[in-house]
Design a protein around this motif. Structure first.
Motif, PDB file in Angstrom:
ATOM      1  N   LYS A  26       0.878  -1.371  -0.271  1.00 15.49           N
ATOM      2  CA  LYS A  26      -0.466   0.131  -0.019  1.00 15.49           C
ATOM      3  C   LYS A  26       0.825   1.624   0.230  1.00 15.49           C
ATOM      4  O   LYS A  26       0.769   2.021  -0.655  1.00 15.49           O
ATOM      5  CB  LYS A  26      -0.819   0.039   0.993  1.00 15.49           C
ATOM      6  CG  LYS A  26      -1.958   1.377   0.808  1.00 15.49           C
ATOM      7  CD  LYS A  26      -2.986   1.610   2.289  1.00 15.49           C
ATOM      8  CE  LYS A  26      -3.319   2.584   2.449  1.00 15.49           C
ATOM      9  NZ  LYS A  26      -4.705   2.380   3.544  1.00 15.49           N
ATOM     10  N   THR A  31      -2.244  -1.412  -5.820  1.00 18.76           N
ATOM     11  CA  THR A  31      -3.510  -1.757  -5.116  1.00 18.76           C
ATOM     12  C   THR A  31      -3.782  -3.226  -5.011  1.00 18.76           C
ATOM     13  O   THR A  31      -5.162  -3.507  -4.881  1.00 18.76           O
ATOM     14  CB  THR A  31      -4.162  -0.774  -5.948  1.00 18.76           C
ATOM     15  OG1 THR A  31      -4.189  -1.464  -7.706  1.00 18.76           O
ATOM     16  CG2 THR A  31      -3.615   0.950  -5.886  1.00 18.76           C
ATOM     17  N   SER A  68      -7.589  -7.163  -3.742  1.00 18.78           N
ATOM     18  CA  SER A  68      -7.894  -5.945  -3.263  1.00 18.78           C
ATOM     19  C   SER A  68      -6.779  -5.071  -2.269  1.00 18.78           C
ATOM     20  O   SER A  68      -7.086  -6.304  -1.227  1.00 18.78           O
ATOM     21  CB  SER A  68      -9.041  -5.270  -3.121  1.00 18.78           C
ATOM     22  OG  SER A  68      -8.701  -3.698  -2.748  1.00 18.78           O
ATOM     23  N   GLU A  70      -6.098  -3.060  -0.257  1.00 19.29           N
ATOM     24  CA  GLU A  70      -6.944  -2.202   0.959  1.00 19.29           C
ATOM     25  C   GLU A  70      -7.583  -2.998   1.674  1.00 19.29           C
ATOM     26  O   GLU A  70      -7.801  -3.202   3.137  1.00 19.29           O
ATOM     27  CB  GLU A  70      -7.856  -0.487   0.263  1.00 19.29           C
ATOM     28  CG  GLU A  70      -8.129   0.050   1.426  1.00 19.29           C
ATOM     29  CD  GLU A  70      -7.358   0.054   2.036  1.00 19.29           C
ATOM     30  OE1 GLU A  70      -8.014   1.099   3.087  1.00 19.29           O
ATOM     31  OE2 GLU A  70      -6.746   1.508   1.825  1.00 19.29           O
TER      32      GLU A  70
END
Length: 92
Positions: A26, A31, A68, A70
């Motif tokens: 990150k 991503t 992902s 995140e």
């Protein structure tokens, strides 16, 4: 999230390692990551990564795109706390 009891102690112990690596990704602006790429960094197999994440429940990787970063970080932060507490209580 799946029932915390579905995660074994080895899975629980691997979660912080995933989390630390994903935080680095990150920070570097990455991503998404595939299970194969993550496995290479963790010294395991893509299948093991997918099995570990399956214990967490709401982790959805997309074929050809990956996970992902995140989303994984958010899920791992919450899941690790719950799984660790469950494992501690189980041994009381």
């Amino acid at each position: 999230m799946n029932t915390p009891g579905k995660a074994s102690l080895p899975v629980i112990k691997r979660l912080p390692k995933y989390y630390r690596y994903l935080r680095t990704l990150k920070t570097d602006g990455i991503t998404s990551i595939s299970s194969r790429e993550l496995a290479a960094q963790m010294g395991t197999t893509a299948s093991q990564v997918r099995q570990d994440f399956n214990c967490l429940g709401d982790v959805n990787g997309r074929q050809g795109i990956g996970y992902s970063v995140e989303n994984l970080l958010n899920i791992l932060a919450v899941s690790y706390t719950h799984l660790r507490a469950h494992e501690t209580l189980r041994h009381l």
